[in-house]
Write an enzyme that holds these catalytic residues in place. Structure first.
Site, PDB file in Angstrom:
ATOM      1  N   GLU A  18     -10.927   5.080   3.587  1.00 26.04           N
ATOM      2  CA  GLU A  18     -10.841   5.869   2.356  1.00 26.04           C
ATOM      3  C   GLU A  18     -12.197   6.108   1.687  1.00 26.04           C
ATOM      4  O   GLU A  18     -12.261   6.737   0.633  1.00 26.04           O
ATOM      5  CB  GLU A  18      -9.891   5.181   1.366  1.00 26.04           C
ATOM      6  CG  GLU A  18      -8.465   5.045   1.880  1.00 26.04           C
ATOM      7  CD  GLU A  18      -7.782   6.382   2.122  1.00 26.04           C
ATOM      8  OE1 GLU A  18      -8.153   7.383   1.473  1.00 26.04           O
ATOM      9  OE2 GLU A  18      -6.879   6.440   2.966  1.00 26.04           O
ATOM     10  N   TYR A  78       0.849  -1.200   0.000  1.00 26.66           N
ATOM     11  CA  TYR A  78       0.000   0.000   0.000  1.00 26.66           C
ATOM     12  C   TYR A  78       0.880   1.244   0.000  1.00 26.66           C
ATOM     13  O   TYR A  78       1.794   1.353   0.814  1.00 26.66           O
ATOM     14  CB  TYR A  78      -0.916  -0.025   1.233  1.00 26.66           C
ATOM     15  CG  TYR A  78      -1.565   1.298   1.539  1.00 26.66           C
ATOM     16  CD1 TYR A  78      -2.323   1.973   0.577  1.00 26.66           C
ATOM     17  CD2 TYR A  78      -1.410   1.893   2.787  1.00 26.66           C
ATOM     18  CE1 TYR A  78      -2.904   3.200   0.859  1.00 26.66           C
ATOM     19  CE2 TYR A  78      -1.993   3.115   3.073  1.00 26.66           C
ATOM     20  CZ  TYR A  78      -2.733   3.765   2.104  1.00 26.66           C
ATOM     21  OH  TYR A  78      -3.299   4.980   2.375  1.00 26.66           O
ATOM     22  N   PHE A  79       0.591   2.158  -0.921  1.00 26.53           N
ATOM     23  CA  PHE A  79       1.332   3.419  -1.003  1.00 26.53           C
ATOM     24  C   PHE A  79       0.462   4.546  -0.470  1.00 26.53           C
ATOM     25  O   PHE A  79      -0.611   4.822  -0.993  1.00 26.53           O
ATOM     26  CB  PHE A  79       1.728   3.707  -2.454  1.00 26.53           C
ATOM     27  CG  PHE A  79       2.460   5.012  -2.636  1.00 26.53           C
ATOM     28  CD1 PHE A  79       3.753   5.181  -2.148  1.00 26.53           C
ATOM     29  CD2 PHE A  79       1.857   6.079  -3.290  1.00 26.53           C
ATOM     30  CE1 PHE A  79       4.435   6.387  -2.311  1.00 26.53           C
ATOM     31  CE2 PHE A  79       2.526   7.282  -3.467  1.00 26.53           C
ATOM     32  CZ  PHE A  79       3.809   7.438  -2.978  1.00 26.53           C
ATOM     33  N   ALA A  80       0.936   5.193   0.592  1.00 27.54           N
ATOM     34  CA  ALA A  80       0.223   6.307   1.219  1.00 27.54           C
ATOM     35  C   ALA A  80       0.912   7.619   0.876  1.00 27.54           C
ATOM     36  O   ALA A  80       2.139   7.710   0.933  1.00 27.54           O
ATOM     37  CB  ALA A  80       0.199   6.124   2.733  1.00 27.54           C
ATOM     38  N   TYR A  81       0.125   8.627   0.505  1.00 28.19           N
ATOM     39  CA  TYR A  81       0.699   9.928   0.153  1.00 28.19           C
ATOM     40  C   TYR A  81       0.054  11.071   0.934  1.00 28.19           C
ATOM     41  O   TYR A  81       0.479  12.209   0.832  1.00 28.19           O
ATOM     42  CB  TYR A  81       0.535  10.185  -1.360  1.00 28.19           C
ATOM     43  CG  TYR A  81      -0.902  10.050  -1.837  1.00 28.19           C
ATOM     44  CD1 TYR A  81      -1.807  11.093  -1.692  1.00 28.19           C
ATOM     45  CD2 TYR A  81      -1.357   8.874  -2.413  1.00 28.19           C
ATOM     46  CE1 TYR A  81      -3.123  10.963  -2.096  1.00 28.19           C
ATOM     47  CE2 TYR A  81      -2.666   8.742  -2.838  1.00 28.19           C
ATOM     48  CZ  TYR A  81      -3.550   9.784  -2.674  1.00 28.19           C
ATOM     49  OH  TYR A  81      -4.849   9.651  -3.072  1.00 28.19           O
ATOM     50  N   GLY A  82      -0.974  10.773   1.716  1.00 28.40           N
ATOM     51  CA  GLY A  82      -1.682  11.804   2.487  1.00 28.40           C
ATOM     52  C   GLY A  82      -1.577  11.538   3.973  1.00 28.40           C
ATOM     53  O   GLY A  82      -0.503  11.249   4.498  1.00 28.40           O
ATOM     54  N   SER A  83      -2.714  11.591   4.670  1.00 28.29           N
ATOM     55  CA  SER A  83      -2.705  11.421   6.127  1.00 28.29           C
ATOM     56  C   SER A  83      -2.260  10.025   6.551  1.00 28.29           C
ATOM     57  O   SER A  83      -1.774   9.836   7.663  1.00 28.29           O
ATOM     58  CB  SER A  83      -4.089  11.730   6.705  1.00 28.29           C
ATOM     59  OG  SER A  83      -5.062  10.863   6.159  1.00 28.29           O
ATOM     60  N   TYR A  87      -5.604  18.477   9.331  1.00 24.07           N
ATOM     61  CA  TYR A  87      -5.148  17.609   8.232  1.00 24.07           C
ATOM     62  C   TYR A  87      -3.752  18.032   7.775  1.00 24.07           C
ATOM     63  O   TYR A  87      -2.888  17.187   7.521  1.00 24.07           O
ATOM     64  CB  TYR A  87      -6.150  17.674   7.078  1.00 24.07           C
ATOM     65  CG  TYR A  87      -5.864  16.695   5.961  1.00 24.07           C
ATOM     66  CD1 TYR A  87      -6.295  15.369   6.047  1.00 24.07           C
ATOM     67  CD2 TYR A  87      -5.171  17.089   4.815  1.00 24.07           C
ATOM     68  CE1 TYR A  87      -6.031  14.469   5.031  1.00 24.07           C
ATOM     69  CE2 TYR A  87      -4.908  16.190   3.796  1.00 24.07           C
ATOM     70  CZ  TYR A  87      -5.345  14.881   3.906  1.00 24.07           C
ATOM     71  OH  TYR A  87      -5.081  13.992   2.898  1.00 24.07           O
TER      72      TYR A  87
END
Length: 198
Positions: free
Chosen positions: A115, A37-42, A158
């Site tokens: 999400e 899993y690639f996370a780019y936000g919170s 955020y």
């Protein structure tokens, strides 16, 4: 045992290395199914991700990753966060930096819920991620389904969670400043628009 001279002979048994035994035991146990899993936000922030997934996610971090031919944008308003939240958009000249996780499959449904997949907020996108001189294939990330025409500013909460995640997981300082400036300018623009309409 004794020999004829009355001396005792001992036969020594070399004990096994406990760490090696534990490693062998781990190898014999069935491995749990996982997904990348690639996370780019919170979700870059393992502390915030733990809040949704119900367990510590630090052990699942592989490291900082790069998603090529995409750029960041705040093209969706989150009813839960009550502000604009991050999205990735195709852009052949840009890259997005974030955090690559290898999560247990049992957390997949919880991540989808976070999400807003069932509400049609985000959907899965399968991408390649560059991380630690390797290319990871079939990595899940999330993209906004119905993108807004203009970006919506994040709120302070955020803003802070995204930055904390980026710094905690070791994204380059230059990229952290890029994130900071993007969010800051959106907030400033949003405040000017509110003053004009007041």
């Amino acid at each position: 045992m004794s020999n004829k001279t009355g001396e005792t002979n001992h036969s020594w048994v070399q004990p096994q290395n406990p760490a090696k035994v534990e490693y062998q035991l781990q190898q014999s146990l069935p491995t749990e199914p996982t997904f990348y899993y690639f996370a780019y936000g919170s979700c870059m922030c393992p502390v915030d991700l733990k809040r949704s997934l119900g367990e510590n996610t630090h052990p699942y971090v592989i490291g900082p990753g790069i998603l090529k031919e995409y750029r960041l944008g705040f093209y969706v308003y989150s009813p839960n966060r009550k502000c604009g939240v991050l999205d990735v958009v195709n852009d052949s000249k840009s890259i997005v930096k974030g955090v690559l996780y290898q999560l247990p499959w049992r957390l997949s449904e919880h991540l989808d819920k976070r999400e807003g997949v069932s509400q049609g907020l985000y959907r899965h996108e399968i991408v390649d991620i560059h991380c630690q001189n390797q290319i990871y294939k079939n990595v899940r990330t999330y993209v906004v389904v119905n993108k807004l025409k203009e970006e919506v500013a994040p709120n302070d909460w955020y803003f802070n969670v995204v930055l904390r995640g980026a710094i905690t997981c070791g994204l380059p300082e230059e990229y952290c400043w890029h994130l900071f400036n993007h969010m800051y300018h959106l907030q400033q623009y949003n405040q000017k628009q509110k003053k004009r309409s007041a």
